[in-house]
Design an enzyme around this catalytic site. Structure first.
Site, PDB file in Angstrom:
ATOM      1  N   GLU A 145      22.667  -4.489 -11.726  1.00  0.00           N
ATOM      2  CA  GLU A 145      21.437  -4.120 -11.026  1.00  0.00           C
ATOM      3  C   GLU A 145      21.607  -4.358  -9.519  1.00  0.00           C
ATOM      4  O   GLU A 145      22.312  -5.282  -9.089  1.00  0.00           O
ATOM      5  CB  GLU A 145      20.229  -4.894 -11.587  1.00  0.00           C
ATOM      6  CG  GLU A 145      18.927  -4.278 -11.119  1.00  0.00           C
ATOM      7  CD  GLU A 145      17.691  -4.699 -11.918  1.00  0.00           C
ATOM      8  OE1 GLU A 145      17.792  -5.593 -12.772  1.00  0.00           O
ATOM      9  OE2 GLU A 145      16.620  -4.116 -11.658  1.00  0.00           O
ATOM     10  N   ASP A 190      20.835 -12.986 -14.555  1.00  0.00           N
ATOM     11  CA  ASP A 190      19.368 -13.112 -14.495  1.00  0.00           C
ATOM     12  C   ASP A 190      18.810 -14.198 -15.432  1.00  0.00           C
ATOM     13  O   ASP A 190      17.716 -14.734 -15.178  1.00  0.00           O
ATOM     14  CB  ASP A 190      18.698 -11.780 -14.871  1.00  0.00           C
ATOM     15  CG  ASP A 190      18.738 -10.769 -13.740  1.00  0.00           C
ATOM     16  OD1 ASP A 190      18.951 -11.149 -12.579  1.00  0.00           O
ATOM     17  OD2 ASP A 190      18.561  -9.561 -14.034  1.00  0.00           O
ATOM     18  N   HIS A 250      19.064 -15.869  -9.725  1.00  0.00           N
ATOM     19  CA  HIS A 250      17.827 -16.017  -8.949  1.00  0.00           C
ATOM     20  C   HIS A 250      17.339 -17.460  -9.080  1.00  0.00           C
ATOM     21  O   HIS A 250      17.355 -18.026 -10.179  1.00  0.00           O
ATOM     22  CB  HIS A 250      16.703 -15.119  -9.486  1.00  0.00           C
ATOM     23  CG  HIS A 250      16.990 -13.649  -9.415  1.00  0.00           C
ATOM     24  ND1 HIS A 250      16.998 -12.940  -8.240  1.00  0.00           N
ATOM     25  CD2 HIS A 250      17.252 -12.757 -10.397  1.00  0.00           C
ATOM     26  CE1 HIS A 250      17.260 -11.660  -8.487  1.00  0.00           C
ATOM     27  NE2 HIS A 250      17.426 -11.521  -9.799  1.00  0.00           N
ATOM     28  N   TYR A 302       8.930 -15.280 -14.850  1.00  0.00           N
ATOM     29  CA  TYR A 302      10.129 -14.425 -14.882  1.00  0.00           C
ATOM     30  C   TYR A 302      10.408 -13.968 -16.320  1.00  0.00           C
ATOM     31  O   TYR A 302      10.650 -12.782 -16.580  1.00  0.00           O
ATOM     32  CB  TYR A 302      11.331 -15.196 -14.321  1.00  0.00           C
ATOM     33  CG  TYR A 302      12.535 -14.326 -14.097  1.00  0.00           C
ATOM     34  CD1 TYR A 302      12.755 -13.721 -12.863  1.00  0.00           C
ATOM     35  CD2 TYR A 302      13.449 -14.077 -15.113  1.00  0.00           C
ATOM     36  CE1 TYR A 302      13.851 -12.903 -12.654  1.00  0.00           C
ATOM     37  CE2 TYR A 302      14.543 -13.266 -14.923  1.00  0.00           C
ATOM     38  CZ  TYR A 302      14.734 -12.683 -13.682  1.00  0.00           C
ATOM     39  OH  TYR A 302      15.815 -11.859 -13.487  1.00  0.00           O
ATOM     40  N   HIS A 329      26.356  -8.451 -13.505  1.00  0.00           N
ATOM     41  CA  HIS A 329      25.169  -7.615 -13.763  1.00  0.00           C
ATOM     42  C   HIS A 329      25.107  -6.546 -12.675  1.00  0.00           C
ATOM     43  O   HIS A 329      25.210  -6.858 -11.482  1.00  0.00           O
ATOM     44  CB  HIS A 329      23.927  -8.510 -13.736  1.00  0.00           C
ATOM     45  CG  HIS A 329      22.627  -7.811 -13.956  1.00  0.00           C
ATOM     46  ND1 HIS A 329      22.510  -6.613 -14.635  1.00  0.00           N
ATOM     47  CD2 HIS A 329      21.361  -8.150 -13.584  1.00  0.00           C
ATOM     48  CE1 HIS A 329      21.232  -6.253 -14.653  1.00  0.00           C
ATOM     49  NE2 HIS A 329      20.526  -7.159 -14.029  1.00  0.00           N
ATOM     50  N   HIS A 370       9.802  -4.306  -8.468  1.00  0.00           N
ATOM     51  CA  HIS A 370       9.405  -3.169  -9.299  1.00  0.00           C
ATOM     52  C   HIS A 370       8.207  -3.477 -10.207  1.00  0.00           C
ATOM     53  O   HIS A 370       8.270  -3.382 -11.425  1.00  0.00           O
ATOM     54  CB  HIS A 370      10.562  -2.511 -10.067  1.00  0.00           C
ATOM     55  CG  HIS A 370      11.616  -3.448 -10.586  1.00  0.00           C
ATOM     56  ND1 HIS A 370      11.376  -4.348 -11.572  1.00  0.00           N
ATOM     57  CD2 HIS A 370      12.914  -3.582 -10.269  1.00  0.00           C
ATOM     58  CE1 HIS A 370      12.473  -5.013 -11.829  1.00  0.00           C
ATOM     59  NE2 HIS A 370      13.420  -4.582 -11.060  1.00  0.00           N
ATOM     60  N   HIS A 393      19.480  -8.385 -19.203  1.00  0.00           N
ATOM     61  CA  HIS A 393      18.476  -7.447 -19.682  1.00  0.00           C
ATOM     62  C   HIS A 393      18.898  -5.997 -19.475  1.00  0.00           C
ATOM     63  O   HIS A 393      18.071  -5.086 -19.682  1.00  0.00           O
ATOM     64  CB  HIS A 393      17.125  -7.716 -18.988  1.00  0.00           C
ATOM     65  CG  HIS A 393      17.129  -7.439 -17.501  1.00  0.00           C
ATOM     66  ND1 HIS A 393      16.258  -6.545 -16.926  1.00  0.00           N
ATOM     67  CD2 HIS A 393      17.887  -7.888 -16.499  1.00  0.00           C
ATOM     68  CE1 HIS A 393      16.478  -6.478 -15.625  1.00  0.00           C
ATOM     69  NE2 HIS A 393      17.459  -7.289 -15.352  1.00  0.00           N
ATOM     70  N   ASP A 425      20.078  -5.624  -7.073  1.00  0.00           N
ATOM     71  CA  ASP A 425      19.847  -6.884  -6.358  1.00  0.00           C
ATOM     72  C   ASP A 425      21.086  -7.773  -6.379  1.00  0.00           C
ATOM     73  O   ASP A 425      21.172  -8.741  -5.622  1.00  0.00           O
ATOM     74  CB  ASP A 425      18.604  -7.630  -6.881  1.00  0.00           C
ATOM     75  CG  ASP A 425      18.530  -7.737  -8.376  1.00  0.00           C
ATOM     76  OD1 ASP A 425      19.118  -6.897  -9.083  1.00  0.00           O
ATOM     77  OD2 ASP A 425      17.869  -8.673  -8.868  1.00  0.00           O
TER      78      ASP A 425
HETATM   79 FE1  FEO Z   1      18.410  -7.568 -13.387  1.00  0.00          FE
HETATM   80 FE2  FEO Z   1      18.279  -9.737 -10.844  1.00  0.00          FE
HETATM   81  O1  FEO Z   1      18.610  -8.129 -11.665  1.00  0.00           O
END
Ligand code: FEO
Length: 407
Positions: A88, A171, A232, A199, A86, A32, A152, A90
């Site tokens: 999100e 994250d 990640h 990041y 989390h 994004h 976040h 992903d």
């Molecule tokens: Fe906030 Fe890796 O997603």
């Protein structure tokens, strides 16, 4: 697993009872708006406790990779609990399908996570909300939760496996880095620092005040940490203090004697001005990053801003506006809410000259302290205009020496 095509994925042992079962996305280049030149990973973890627990899942297209890695250790149907740290996509994109396959006894998330998962997926499965500080028993081990709201997303939380001193940090402490290596000690330190900084600059910077508080809870004087497992990039098992120290430094946002000059140009007038300003800064003893936005990405500018003390922005005027690409960069930077900056604006124009005022307005909105009224040159700068540009650089350098630290 009925498919043979995807049975080759293997889990990687992280600690006595924990395996990495995530997915490697070698190809992703745009997260994004943040350019991810080294790809990414979506990390998920399997805790082989009495109640086998899956920590997070992966992006939807990687579901089979996740299930295959799990199947290299246990039958996925043996999983009793899923924890979503989390919401999100992903980390949850394949959650509904994984729930269908595994049919877990329970799925846990934070209070906000439970709401968000339901708003994402409209699930039949009840999501059990856990509170900050709460623990659940996995039989022979315990998993405790720390809410990390707005780090976040509002739903974000950490999970801590005390028996193995292992923090699942979603994250936080992560980076977009696809690699066959899973651990920090297997990857060049300069790559780790660069990707972790990129990041942080592009995802976490707006939440820096919260990160300072979080570091008090989980940092050196908080949890006993042997392993930090983000969602990640590599797992931190050797140099946890390195990433904690870097987060402390970045979160403070203490400016250094470094100036970022970011500019757009049409016929090189604004470019020549940028170079004269850079010379003035350099003569004043300031480190410079000169960035023509035709040659760099917005996320590269965000990375360079992470330790900068000054932001100097130049744009020509096109149809009564700053160049659209500059508006892109400034919109992005404004959203990241960098702090403690001084700055200035400059540009060239043919007749209306509106860009200078627009750039100054954005910088003012970003709470950048403008040290000069800025320089607006009609068409092509002459020697006098370039002297003014040099002087502007020198002026910023002088101010930076007063307010910034070395570094
Ligand atoms: Fe906030 Fe890796 O997603």
């Amino acid at each position: 697993m009925s498919s043979t095509r995807q049975d080759f994925y293997k889990a990687v042992k992280v600690s006595d009872h924990v395996y990495w079962v995530g997915a490697i996305d070698w190809d992703i280049r745009n997260f994004h708006g943040y350019t991810t030149r080294r790809g990414s990973t979506y990390n998920a973890y399997l805790v082989l406790a009495d109640k086998i627990t899956l920590i997070d899942t992966v992006k939807a297209p990687f579901k089979e990779e996740l299930l295959s890695r799990i199947a290299s250790v246990i039958d996925p149907k043996e999983i009793a609990y899923i924890v979503s740290n989390h919401s999100e996509m992903d980390h949850t994109g394949c959650l509904p399908d994984v729930i269908d396959v595994i049919k877990p006894e329970k799925v846990y998330a934070s209070t906000m996570g439970a709401k968000t998962l339901n708003e994402h997926f409209h699930l039949d499965q009840e999501i059990v909300a856990v509170k900050d500080g709460q623990s659940i028993s996995l039989g022979n081990m315990n998993l405790s939760f720390l809410e990390t709201r707005m780090l976040h997303w509002p739903d974000s939380m950490f999970s801590y496996l005390g028996e193995e001193k292992l923090l699942f940090s979603q994250d936080a402490f992560g980076m977009h880095l696809a690699s066959s290596e899973r651990f920090d000690d297997e990857i060049d330190g300069s790559i780790l620092r660069y990707e972790a900084a990129t990041y942080y600059a592009n995802i976490l910077l707006p939440f820096s005040p919260l990160i300072l508080k979080l570091l008090d809870r989980v940092g050196k004087s908080g949890l006993d940490l042997k392993i930090v497992s983000p969602d990640h990039g590599p797992i931190w098992r050797k140099d946890i203090n390195m990433i904690l120290d870097l987060y402390s430094k970045w979160a403070i946002q203490s400016p250094t004697k470094k100036a970022v000059i970011v500019y757009a140009t049409m016929w090189h007038s604004t470019e020549i001005m940028a170079e004269a300003i850079a010379e003035g800064l350099s003569a004043g003893g300031v480190r410079i990053k000169l960035m023509n936005i035709d040659d760099c990405h917005r996320s590269d500018v965000a990375y360079e801003m992470l330790d900068a003390g000054a932001l100097i922005v130049g744009s020509p005027t096109l149809n009564n506006n700053m160049l659209p690409a500059m508006a892109d960069i400034l919109t992005y930077l404004k959203g990241l809410r960098p702090k403690n900056l001084i700055g200035a604006a400059f540009g060239s124009y043919g007749w209306s000259g509106d860009a200078l005022g627009q750039v100054k307005d954005v910088l003012t909105n970003m709470k950048v302290e403008l040290v000069d009224e800025g320089i607006n040159v009609r068409y092509v700068p002459d020697a006098d205009s370039l002297d003014k540009c040099f002087s502007l650089g020198a002026k910023v350098a002088q101010k930076l020496k007063e307010v910034a630290r070395d570094g």
